[in-house]
Design an enzyme around this catalytic site. Structure first.
Site, PDB file in Angstrom:
ATOM      1  N   GLN A 515      15.483  54.877  21.617  1.00 47.36           N
ATOM      2  CA  GLN A 515      14.390  54.220  20.915  1.00 47.36           C
ATOM      3  C   GLN A 515      13.582  53.348  21.868  1.00 47.36           C
ATOM      4  O   GLN A 515      14.061  52.932  22.924  1.00 47.36           O
ATOM      5  CB  GLN A 515      14.944  53.357  19.783  1.00 47.36           C
ATOM      6  CG  GLN A 515      15.726  54.130  18.734  1.00 47.36           C
ATOM      7  CD  GLN A 515      16.144  53.257  17.584  1.00 47.36           C
ATOM      8  OE1 GLN A 515      15.322  52.574  16.978  1.00 47.36           O
ATOM      9  NE2 GLN A 515      17.433  53.265  17.277  1.00 47.36           N
ATOM     10  N   ASP A 516      12.332  53.089  21.455  1.00 48.22           N
ATOM     11  CA  ASP A 516      11.468  52.118  22.142  1.00 48.22           C
ATOM     12  C   ASP A 516      11.320  52.415  23.630  1.00 48.22           C
ATOM     13  O   ASP A 516      11.361  51.514  24.470  1.00 48.22           O
ATOM     14  CB  ASP A 516      12.017  50.699  21.945  1.00 48.22           C
ATOM     15  CG  ASP A 516      12.106  50.318  20.478  1.00 48.22           C
ATOM     16  OD1 ASP A 516      11.194  50.707  19.722  1.00 48.22           O
ATOM     17  OD2 ASP A 516      13.094  49.666  20.091  1.00 48.22           O
ATOM     18  N   GLY A 517      11.149  53.698  23.948  1.00 48.90           N
ATOM     19  CA  GLY A 517      10.905  54.062  25.345  1.00 48.90           C
ATOM     20  C   GLY A 517      12.147  54.245  26.172  1.00 48.90           C
ATOM     21  O   GLY A 517      12.050  54.454  27.384  1.00 48.90           O
ATOM     22  N   ASP A 518      13.311  54.191  25.570  1.00 47.40           N
ATOM     23  CA  ASP A 518      14.552  54.395  26.316  1.00 47.40           C
ATOM     24  C   ASP A 518      14.765  55.893  26.517  1.00 47.40           C
ATOM     25  O   ASP A 518      14.762  56.666  25.557  1.00 47.40           O
ATOM     26  CB  ASP A 518      15.726  53.791  25.556  1.00 47.40           C
ATOM     27  CG  ASP A 518      17.049  53.982  26.288  1.00 47.40           C
ATOM     28  OD1 ASP A 518      17.036  53.978  27.537  1.00 47.40           O
ATOM     29  OD2 ASP A 518      18.076  54.146  25.615  1.00 47.40           O
TER      30      ASP A 518
END
Length: 690
Positions: A515-518
């Site tokens: 999530q969130d660019g991971d």
């Protein structure tokens, strides 16, 4: 600077206003109502991966245009005043180029490919033509830059000098007693184009003349520190152990103004006497990428009814492909299977391997009265340099088939040979291993008993260089398989499909998207074993060749290339996992957008090597243009004292003084282009009307 210009061509209806905000994977899915897409579980299980299709996929076209504008904005620093793409916006960076405001033929080829995609999206082909012209003006040596080619003798292309295992063994002695083969291309090319000059890119350029050699295009030996603009330079010259940290930068035209009594020549070559000379080295993968881009430009412009606008550029691409055949040949035009310097030389195309080798080079005297010039190929072939899409273009596209009588057949042979090469080198897990050589140890030595072979060449785990091993960087996998996936979509080649059907599941299994660019992708590979001997009638299963992933990263450029490869494969096969992984990686990267493009923090522990000593022969003494001393005991940094004035040097100095590893966020031109291309590719293959 290349500026976007208006065009009389009506813009396709798909070109829409740019988004100005970043959209997370989940929010984008909700906003775009993704019953239009595909949903799969991510490898991390943190959230579903969505694969937008139809109108929903056009968000990636908007992102392409947004990133394109960031790259092309003069304020963001990707280009010189001449419109040349720098290696990176940042100046303190050491990779294959040893300064950020150098550039490579790779960067020029990525600019051409980027502008081809821009033409596809907008219908404006002026930037594509402009990009090729910038390349021709600045990185392809002109007649004044290679002045004595008329003295070249194809029956005596160069004097043999062995490659040596370690820089400390250089200079390498020239040995005229070793027979070399005949160059079968020179007369044909001269007759076709009415010139003895080579139409190919030199690989490295000091765009801002930071070193001060001043080898400016058009007057390569007439410059110096006060010469503004781009300068032809070179670095790597001393065998497989020579990392960038052990190189001695030198001018492509050596008139003995700098360096020692013989300029820089006696650091590399042992001879009874030395003459002022010019020399260039071509990286065949870059020229092939430019041809690959021209193929797609031709296809897209033709669909738009605009092919006439790029016809002149296509002629130049075909010409480049004609000369690119030098990348097919053994270094000294020997036949494959040679296991001694005394083996018989090649007499024609029997010295061709039909792969894209690591380089070809050419040079000659600066003094026309001296009357000599030379050319060499390269004996070492890395899978990562292969480009079957370029071979396909040069053998089948009427607008790109070169004019020389034997060129089309050569590229037909090369296309088949390159795909076979991938199949031969495919590990039991699916990744592609290093490559092969026609000159063991660079000196035509006998390989160890039992070494696997491919059309007379011998398997090399790490072709060309071993510090670090050339086969450990995952980027070679993404780059090369992207080209193979293009070929598979375009032609349905069954062996290409066989290779990709095994490679794609392997790589998807090594990708994590959270999530969130991971996200993470493979970074470093470790190899064991070797392939089976190649038998085209009965390829082996390579049960004894294995790979493991030892490290992961968020290398954004490689991630872009990987997403591009997966998109083409998904379009060719309908593979939903490949499509979802491609879109998931693109969405994750978009979370790392900043004012200049896409970037993530990188820790550079290797910068401890700024202090490494660079080997120089005993007794050598000379100076760089700025007065830096060149002598035994010199270090990487002492040969480049200009780095002490770099705004980021304090981070490196603190590290050298015992502080933490320095961390940077780099904006490499090729990486930004690779991401942009992946965005455009996804929108094109899966967008509205695809």
């Amino acid at each position: 600077m290349l500026i976007r210009r208006g065009s009389s061509v009506e813009k396709p209806s798909r070109a829409r206003p740019h988004r100005t905000r970043r959209t997370s994977l989940l929010a984008g899915a909700l906003a775009l109502s993704l019953p239009l897409g595909i949903t799969l579980a991510s490898q991390s299980g943190a959230q579903p991966l969505t694969a937008p299709t139809g109108a929903a996929a056009l968000q990636y076209e908007d992102r392409f245009l947004e990133l394109y504008d960031q790259i092309m904005d003069p304020a963001n620093g990707y280009f010189s005043a001449e419109g040349i793409p720098y290696h990176s916006v940042e100046t303190l960076i050491v990779e294959a180029p040893d300064h950020g405001h150098e550039t490579t033929s790779e960067a020029y080829s990525y600019l051409i490919w980027l502008q081809a995609a821009y033409g596809k999206v907008t219908g404006d082909w002026d930037p594509f033509n402009d990009a090729w012209q910038v390349m021709e003006d600045y990185i392809i040596p002109g007649a004044a830059d290679q002045p004595t080619n008329s003295f070249y003798s194809p029956s005596a292309p160069a004097t043999y000098a062995p490659e040596l295992p370690d820089p400390s063994q250089y200079p390498s002695p020239m040995d005229g007693a070793v027979s070399v083969g005949v160059d079968p291309l020179a007369n044909e090319l001269s007759a076709t184009y009415g010139t003895d000059d080579i139409y190919g890119m030199h690989w490295l350029q000091d765009v801002d003349n930071v070193y001060g050699f001043g080898n400016a295009p058009g007057a390569p030996c007439a410059g110096g520190p006060q010469t503004p603009g781009p300068s032809y330079i070179n670095t790597f010259q001393r065998g497989p152990e020579e990392s960038v940290w052990e190189t001695v930068p030198h001018p492509s035209c050596d008139d003995f103004t700098y360096g020692g009594d013989n300029g820089f020549l006696d650091i590399f070559i042992g001879d009874d006497g030395y003459a002022e000379q010019w020399r260039y080295t071509n990286a065949p993968d870059a020229d092939a990428r430019a041809v690959q881009a021209a193929f797609w430009a031709n296809k897209w412009a033709t669909e738009q009814g605009a092919q006439a606008e790029i016809a002149g550029t296509l002629e130049k691409a075909a010409k480049m492909g004609d000369y690119l055949r030098y990348g097919h040949y053994d270094k000294y035009f020997k036949q494959s299977g040679c296991t001694s310097p005394s083996c018989p030389p090649g007499t024609g195309k029997d010295s061709a391997n039909y792969l894209l080798s690591w380089y070809y080079s050419w040079g000659g005297a600066t003094n026309s009265n001296a009357g000599w010039a030379w050319r060499i190929g390269s004996s070492h072939n890395h899978f990562g340099y292969q480009n079957p899409m370029a071979a396909y273009a040069l053998s089948t596209d009427p607008d790109l088939i070169p004019d020389s009588p034997t060129a089309q057949q050569d590229w037909e042979t090369s296309l088949e040979r390159q795909v076979e090469f991938y199949r031969w080198l495919q590990s039991s897990e699916g990744a592609i291993a290093g490559g092969a050589t026609s000159s063991w140890n660079g000196s035509y030595a006998a390989p160890p008993a039992g070494t696997a072979s491919f059309y007379g060449m011998y398997y090399q785990e790490a072709p060309v260089y071993v510090d670090p091993p050339s086969n450990q960087w995952f980027g070679m996998q993404a780059w090369s398989m992207q080209r193979l996936a293009e070929l598979y979509l375009e032609t349905g080649d069954p062996m290409a499909g066989e290779v990709l059907d095994k490679w794609v599941p392997w790589v998807i299994g090594e990708v994590t998207i959270g999530q969130d660019g991971d996200f993470s992708i493979p970074a470093t590979l470790s190899w064991s074993g070797q392939p089976d001997n190649w038998n085209p009638a009965n390829p082996g299963d390579n049960a004894g060749l294995s790979v493991s992933v030892t490290d992961y990263s968020q290398d954004v450029g490689v991630t872009g290339s990987l997403a591009n490869a997966l998109s083409f494969y998904a379009a060719a096969t309908g593979d939903t996992a490949a499509q979802a992984t491609a879109s998931g990686l693109l969405d994750a990267m978009w979370e790392h957008q900043d004012d200049l493009g896409i970037a993530v923090p990188e820790s550079r522990g290797d910068y401890s090597r700024f202090a490494d000593e660079v080997y120089l022969p005993a007794g050598f003494s000379g100076t760089m243009p700025n007065g830096d001393v060149i002598e035994p005991g010199s270090t990487f940094e002492s040969l480049r004292s200009f780095y002490q004035e770099d705004p980021d040097w304090t981070k490196v100095q603190a590290y050298l003084d015992g502080g933490p590893e320095p961390v940077f966020e780099y904006h490499r031109f090729w990486a930004q282009a690779d991401i942009a291309l992946a965005l455009a590719t996804y929108a094109d293959l899966f967008g509205d009307g695809a």
